[in-house]
Design a protein around this motif. Sequence first.
Motif, PDB file in Angstrom:
ATOM      1  N   ALA A 124       2.288   1.797  -3.483  1.00  0.00           N
ATOM      2  CA  ALA A 124       1.256   2.293  -4.402  1.00  0.00           C
ATOM      3  C   ALA A 124       0.937   3.763  -4.114  1.00  0.00           C
ATOM      4  N   ASP A 168       0.831  -1.202   0.000  1.00  0.00           N
ATOM      5  CA  ASP A 168       0.000   0.000   0.000  1.00  0.00           C
ATOM      6  C   ASP A 168       0.868   1.256   0.000  1.00  0.00           C
ATOM      7  N   GLU A 174       1.482   7.036  -6.592  1.00  0.00           N
ATOM      8  CA  GLU A 174       0.416   7.992  -6.918  1.00  0.00           C
ATOM      9  C   GLU A 174       0.846   9.431  -6.639  1.00  0.00           C
TER      10      GLU A 174
END
Length: 108
Positions: free
Chosen positions: A50, A47, A54
């Motif tokens: 990711a 997580d 982003e």
Amino acid sequence: MSDPTTEQQLTEARTELARLRAGLAVGLTPEQSSRLQGATDEELTADASAFAAELGLAGPPAPSRSGGPRGVDVGTAGGVESGASRYRDRHPQRVTPEAQQHQSIGQG
């Protein structure tokens, strides 16, 4: 048997630490790391990666390589010769007894 509140606090503290470790490893701030979701270290790391992607983060911030505070004479103009001259002024050449003897032999 231990207190349920203490066990719950311990579990929450471990989860917070795992979030921080996963987030800081990819360059997230502690505030951003607190948003990470997952029940295992692997899920938190995925997580965090990711989330960092982003945000456009390339990884943890590079350590400062400034070298810390410097002396007053560092960075002054003049170049190598000026520095060598300052060194000679601050560190006068010492004449050893052997060198004095050789000088007196050469003069005589």
